[in-house]
Write an enzyme that holds these catalytic residues in place. Structure first.
Site, PDB file in Angstrom:
ATOM      1  CG  HIS A  14      -1.894 100.450  95.152  1.00 37.80           C
ATOM      2  ND1 HIS A  14      -1.187  99.435  94.252  1.00 37.80           N
ATOM      3  CD2 HIS A  14      -1.808  99.460  97.032  1.00 37.80           C
ATOM      4  CE1 HIS A  14      -1.447  98.263  95.398  1.00 37.80           C
ATOM      5  NE2 HIS A  14      -0.773  98.894  96.241  1.00 37.80           N
ATOM      6  CG  HIS A  16      -2.864  97.082 100.954  1.00 33.75           C
ATOM      7  ND1 HIS A  16      -3.437  96.149 100.550  1.00 33.75           N
ATOM      8  CD2 HIS A  16      -1.715  97.668 100.514  1.00 33.75           C
ATOM      9  CE1 HIS A  16      -2.114  96.092  99.220  1.00 33.75           C
ATOM     10  NE2 HIS A  16      -1.540  96.947  99.424  1.00 33.75           N
ATOM     11  CE  LYS A 100      -2.459  94.794  92.697  1.00 31.76           C
ATOM     12  NZ  LYS A 100      -2.364  95.641  93.605  1.00 31.76           N
ATOM     13  CG  HIS A 137       2.294  93.224  93.032  1.00 33.22           C
ATOM     14  ND1 HIS A 137       2.688  93.650  94.855  1.00 33.22           N
ATOM     15  CD2 HIS A 137       3.130  92.384  92.827  1.00 33.22           C
ATOM     16  CE1 HIS A 137       4.063  93.430  94.994  1.00 33.22           C
ATOM     17  NE2 HIS A 137       4.104  92.903  94.077  1.00 33.22           N
ATOM     18  CG  HIS A 175       3.238  98.744  94.277  1.00 28.78           C
ATOM     19  ND1 HIS A 175       3.847  97.829  93.097  1.00 28.78           N
ATOM     20  CD2 HIS A 175       2.161  98.412  94.764  1.00 28.78           C
ATOM     21  CE1 HIS A 175       3.291  96.564  93.735  1.00 28.78           C
ATOM     22  NE2 HIS A 175       2.227  97.271  94.336  1.00 28.78           N
ATOM     23  CG  ASP A 248       1.303  99.434  98.478  1.00 29.94           C
ATOM     24  OD1 ASP A 248       0.734  98.341  98.451  1.00 29.94           O
ATOM     25  OD2 ASP A 248       2.558  98.372  98.577  1.00 29.94           O
TER      26      ASP A 248
END
Ligand code: DOR
Ligand code: ZN
Length: 348
Positions: A14, A16, A100, A137, A175, A248
């Site tokens: 995971h 970004h 996602k 999420h 997460h 994350d």
């Protein structure tokens, strides 16, 4: 005496990476230690179609410094207008490894996410049919639900009904931050896994709020009470195949973090592996670090474990990590664990 630990090269399930100047600045921080990463699609605009994911993958590969070996595992952002056939084609071509789900409004760039879960039924059913995992999420966005309860309520009101209605759908709870999340995974079969971040193993909500507000510890889902951090530590270090690393790592320039309305996200790509070695050693579980960071994730996603290795060493001097990563948009603060760490990743 120097202690050393060699593990299969880890992956980040995971991550970004953003785009443009930020992508260029942060990609080497991940590629230095990780072989692969699941790339979050919450760009502006989001990565919704297979064509958008292919173009984003090309931009990532173009930003990768020569000589670095890294494979981005692409994802699509699920919207109420997502086309199940486009999702299936992107999966069949090998381009994407997951889809996602952001509840609309749950976090950074989630405005295009899902409000009415009935409108994504066809996409979810297609994913169950073709074996494409859904990364979730897991927070509700209802204003009347306290931010510290949003994960637990999501499990009851959204996730469990989706899973019951969609047999065979493989789900990654992203997460997780609560003992409720840990228990839900433990109570269920192998079609459910969860990622755990490095920072949620280190901070609880006191770290964010006591003695002045610490914007660089603010992320979503927000860190919870100490009992939850301890449950996450127990799960991550247990070796249980259903728990694996998803950092994350979420870069924002300092101006946007140190702000009256600061962005959510902790940037941990730079020091994650050293911090994890510290945490696993504290829990007397160094032998399970490889499972958490390098084996359980590929196992869940049906991919091979990396042949390459990563060596961590522990020395007598505290490791000095960079405080910030420079980006032409502005500096990005590296997560500070708040204690000395003696582990470091050996030069490859
Ligand atoms: O803290 C977070 N930052 N949580 C998210 O879910 C999104 C991420 C981001 O994109 O900055
Ligand atoms: Zn994220």
């Amino acid at each position: 005496m120097t202690q050393s630990l060699t593990i299969a090269r880890p992956d980040d399930w995971h991550l970004h990476l953003r785009d443009g100047a930020m992508l260029k600045a942060v990609l080497p921080e991940t590629a230095r230690h990780f072989a692969r990463a699941i790339i979050m699609p919450n760009l502006v605009p989001p990565v919704v179609t297979g064509a958008q994911a292919a173009a984003y993958k090309d931009r990532i590969m173009a930003a990768l410094p020569a000589g670095m070996d890294f494979a981005p595992l692409m994802t699509l952002y699920l919207t109420e207008d997502s086309d199940p056939d486009d999702i299936a084609a992107a999966h069949a071509s090998g381009l994407i490894k997951a889809v996602k789900l952001y509840p609309a409004g749950a976090t950074t760039n989630s405005a295009s996410g899902v409000s009415n879960f009935k409108n994504v039924r066809a996409a979810l059913e297609k994913m169950a049919e073709i074996g494409l995992p859904l990364c979730v999420h897991g927070e509700v966005t209802d204003h009347d639900i306290d931010i510290f309860d949003r994960e637990a309520v999501f499990i009851d009101r959204v996730l469990d009904p989706i899973r019951k209605a969609t047999p065979g759908l493989r789900v990654v709870m992203e997460h997780i931050t609560t003992k409720d999340g840990v228990a839900y995974v433990q109570d269920n079969a192998t079609d459910l896994g969860a990622t755990i971040t490095t920072h949620h193993l280190i901070i609880n909500r006191n770290h964010i709020l006591v003695g002045g507000i610490k914007p660089h510890y603010y992320c979503l889902p927000v860190a919870k009470r100490e009992e939850h951090r301890l449950a996450l530590r127990a799960a991550a270090t247990s070796g249980d195949a259903r728990f694996f690393l998803g950092t994350d790592s979420a870069p924002h320039v300092d101006d946007l973090k140190e702000n009256a309305c600061g962005c959510a996200g902790c940037f941990t790509a730079t020091n994650t592996m050293a911090l994890l070695a510290h945490v696993f050693e504290e829990e007397n579980a160094l032998e399970n670090l490889e499972k958490f960071a390098s084996r359980n994730g590929p196992n869940f996603y049906g991919l091979p474990v990396n042949d390459a290795k990563l060596t961590l060493t522990k020395g007598a001097e505290a490791t000095v990590f960079p405080e910030k990563i420079e980006c032409s948009d502005g500096p990005v603060t590296v997560f500070d664990p708040g204690f000395d760490v003696f582990w470091t990743v050996a030069d490859q």
